[in-house]
Design an enzyme around this catalytic site. Sequence first.
Site, PDB file in Angstrom:
ATOM      1  N   ALA A 127       0.850  -1.392  -0.159  1.00  0.00           N
ATOM      2  CA  ALA A 127       0.102  -0.364  -0.176  1.00  0.00           C
ATOM      3  C   ALA A 127       0.758   1.190   0.204  1.00  0.00           C
ATOM      4  O   ALA A 127       0.582   2.166   0.793  1.00  0.00           O
ATOM      5  CB  ALA A 127      -0.838   0.157   1.111  1.00  0.00           C
ATOM      6  N   ALA A 134       2.642   4.105  -2.988  1.00  0.00           N
ATOM      7  CA  ALA A 134       1.831   5.069  -3.680  1.00  0.00           C
ATOM      8  C   ALA A 134       0.630   4.817  -4.615  1.00  0.00           C
ATOM      9  O   ALA A 134      -0.800   5.157  -4.713  1.00  0.00           O
ATOM     10  CB  ALA A 134       2.683   6.018  -4.238  1.00  0.00           C
ATOM     11  N   LYS A 152       5.984  -2.149 -22.128  1.00  0.00           N
ATOM     12  CA  LYS A 152       6.206  -0.656 -20.959  1.00  0.00           C
ATOM     13  C   LYS A 152       7.459  -1.250 -20.009  1.00  0.00           C
ATOM     14  O   LYS A 152       8.572   0.289 -19.729  1.00  0.00           O
ATOM     15  CB  LYS A 152       4.869  -0.490 -19.605  1.00  0.00           C
ATOM     16  CG  LYS A 152       5.170  -0.024 -18.572  1.00  0.00           C
ATOM     17  CD  LYS A 152       4.062   0.397 -18.025  1.00  0.00           C
ATOM     18  CE  LYS A 152       4.427   1.586 -16.812  1.00  0.00           C
ATOM     19  NZ  LYS A 152       3.241   1.472 -15.504  1.00  0.00           N
ATOM     20  N   ASN A 207      14.608   4.780 -16.993  1.00  0.00           N
ATOM     21  CA  ASN A 207      14.574   4.529 -15.504  1.00  0.00           C
ATOM     22  C   ASN A 207      16.454   4.203 -15.343  1.00  0.00           C
ATOM     23  O   ASN A 207      16.549   5.183 -14.476  1.00  0.00           O
ATOM     24  CB  ASN A 207      14.247   3.125 -15.322  1.00  0.00           C
ATOM     25  CG  ASN A 207      12.622   3.481 -14.626  1.00  0.00           C
ATOM     26  OD1 ASN A 207      11.853   4.088 -15.440  1.00  0.00           O
ATOM     27  ND2 ASN A 207      11.981   2.566 -14.107  1.00  0.00           N
TER      28      ASN A 207
HETATM   29  P1  NAD Z   1       6.339   1.975  -3.593  1.00  0.00           P
HETATM   30  O1  NAD Z   1       7.357   2.880  -2.852  1.00  0.00           O
HETATM   31  O2  NAD Z   1       5.701   3.588  -3.261  1.00  0.00           O
HETATM   32  O3  NAD Z   1       5.297   1.425  -2.627  1.00  0.00           O
HETATM   33  C1  NAD Z   1       6.338  -0.080  -2.951  1.00  0.00           C
HETATM   34  C2  NAD Z   1       6.078  -0.502  -1.217  1.00  0.00           C
HETATM   35  O4  NAD Z   1       7.213   0.320  -0.496  1.00  0.00           O
HETATM   36  C3  NAD Z   1       5.427  -0.251  -0.538  1.00  0.00           C
HETATM   37  O5  NAD Z   1       5.007  -1.409   0.475  1.00  0.00           O
HETATM   38  C4  NAD Z   1       5.541   0.854   0.129  1.00  0.00           C
HETATM   39  O6  NAD Z   1       4.980   1.431   2.183  1.00  0.00           O
HETATM   40  C5  NAD Z   1       6.919   1.138   1.075  1.00  0.00           C
HETATM   41  N1  NAD Z   1       7.609   1.850   0.701  1.00  0.00           N
HETATM   42  C6  NAD Z   1       7.622   2.916  -0.391  1.00  0.00           C
HETATM   43  N2  NAD Z   1       8.370   4.207   0.472  1.00  0.00           N
HETATM   44  C7  NAD Z   1       9.230   3.287   2.021  1.00  0.00           C
HETATM   45  C8  NAD Z   1       9.973   4.557   3.242  1.00  0.00           C
HETATM   46  N3  NAD Z   1      10.217   5.524   2.571  1.00  0.00           N
HETATM   47  N4  NAD Z   1      10.213   3.381   3.630  1.00  0.00           N
HETATM   48  C9  NAD Z   1      10.130   1.888   3.955  1.00  0.00           C
HETATM   49  N5  NAD Z   1       9.133   1.443   3.059  1.00  0.00           N
HETATM   50  C10 NAD Z   1       8.715   2.634   2.001  1.00  0.00           C
HETATM   51  O7  NAD Z   1       5.923   1.636  -4.604  1.00  0.00           O
HETATM   52  P2  NAD Z   1       4.690   2.148  -6.021  1.00  0.00           P
HETATM   53  O8  NAD Z   1       5.194   3.452  -6.338  1.00  0.00           O
HETATM   54  O9  NAD Z   1       3.259   1.912  -5.471  1.00  0.00           O
HETATM   55  O10 NAD Z   1       4.789   1.149  -6.964  1.00  0.00           O
HETATM   56  C11 NAD Z   1       4.100  -0.595  -6.694  1.00  0.00           C
HETATM   57  C12 NAD Z   1       4.460  -0.946  -8.178  1.00  0.00           C
HETATM   58  O11 NAD Z   1       3.987  -0.445  -9.356  1.00  0.00           O
HETATM   59  C13 NAD Z   1       6.062  -1.343  -8.879  1.00  0.00           C
HETATM   60  O12 NAD Z   1       5.747  -2.570  -9.108  1.00  0.00           O
HETATM   61  C14 NAD Z   1       6.086   0.092  -9.465  1.00  0.00           C
HETATM   62  O13 NAD Z   1       7.031   0.407 -10.216  1.00  0.00           O
HETATM   63  C15 NAD Z   1       4.367  -0.022  -9.936  1.00  0.00           C
HETATM   64  N6  NAD Z   1       4.208   1.323 -10.413  1.00  0.00           N
HETATM   65  C16 NAD Z   1       4.186   2.646  -9.800  1.00  0.00           C
HETATM   66  C17 NAD Z   1       3.570   3.684 -10.643  1.00  0.00           C
HETATM   67  C18 NAD Z   1       3.572   5.109  -9.573  1.00  0.00           C
HETATM   68  O14 NAD Z   1       3.432   6.058 -10.577  1.00  0.00           O
HETATM   69  N7  NAD Z   1       4.409   5.592  -9.025  1.00  0.00           N
HETATM   70  C19 NAD Z   1       2.699   3.764 -11.283  1.00  0.00           C
HETATM   71  C20 NAD Z   1       3.427   2.232 -12.502  1.00  0.00           C
HETATM   72  C21 NAD Z   1       3.876   1.097 -11.604  1.00  0.00           C
END
Ligand code: NAD
Length: 315
Positions: free
Chosen positions: A8, A10, A189, A197
Amino acid sequence: MKITIAGAGAMGSRFGLMLHNAGHEVVLVDGWKDHVEAIQKEGLKANFNGEEVIVKLPALLQSEVTETATSDLIILFTKAMQLEKMLNDLKPVIHEKTKVLCLLNGIGHEEVIEKFVPKENIFIGNTMWTAGMEGPGRVKLFGSGTVALKNLVDTEEAKKGALEIVEVLNSAGLNANYSENILYAIYKKACVNGSMNGLCTILLSNMYEFGSTTDAHMIVENIVKEFAEVAKFENIEINVSEIVEYIESNCYNCKTIGLHYPSMYQDLNKNNRLTEIDYINGAVVRKGEKYGIPTPYCAFLTALVHCKEQILGAK
Ligand code: NAD
């Protein structure tokens, strides 16, 4: 529908919030303690297209998931390297009818998911929605997007399941579509992520700055060629010049989008976090080894990103 958002951050928060607002029974499951505690205490806070919102919805630490929390649909949104641990922690809520949808970036996640979920319950896809973390319990959700998805196994029953998921996502305004060609879309993608990246992360540039260099076209073309070569072995036809042109016009020749720093740049250079490189260019290297195809560009880029992760002590 009972929906578990597994990961959970972003994106998980975006999907969780929108599905909750549409009346579904959403539970957020995550491994980041401060984030989960912040949501439990004060709700999920979001800047949602410029409006400040607070949504009260249940959040659980993944280590505390119990059998009492069953789920009809699990949407996976961890980072790729967190996926296997998440699925292992979710074992108590995965029952024989639980559908699992994977929307992570990168390729080959189904190989991990299959260890925990019967193939007929696995759905793969990708999304053009975006989201950003602003701190524990707080996300920034701007703009619009789409989701494309398909069942992993080609049966009528599995297709019916995919169409049900499309309907659920659309009930929340997530613009989902069933896509016969999902593997092509996932690879396309991955080609974009595999070009932008790692390179922008290593070169400390935005996409426009990289695209303005004399060697940009040659490097991107060679990377995409390697993706296309391994894809061929999986019966996916990638037209290299078409994808290179797509990357050029949509990422780095475009002055607005081009000014964006890819998420990997932000994860590593700004937040000292490990990257998903092993599941993008690294996945191509592993597949290349399996199929006997040289992948020097992807291998070098993967190694460089790993060096940088180590130099910065990323976690
Ligand atoms: P995210 O880094 O926001 O979250 C992923 C996980 O990491 C979660 O469990 C979150 O709680 C944890 N996390 C985030 N920041 C943290 C911190 N500072 N300390 C500890 N834990 C932390 O990842 P996301 O952007 O939601 O991406 C999830 C998937 O979706 C990935 O495969 C990404 O490539 C893909 N995706 C992302 C986007 C985007 O715009 N963010 C768009 C399309 C696909």
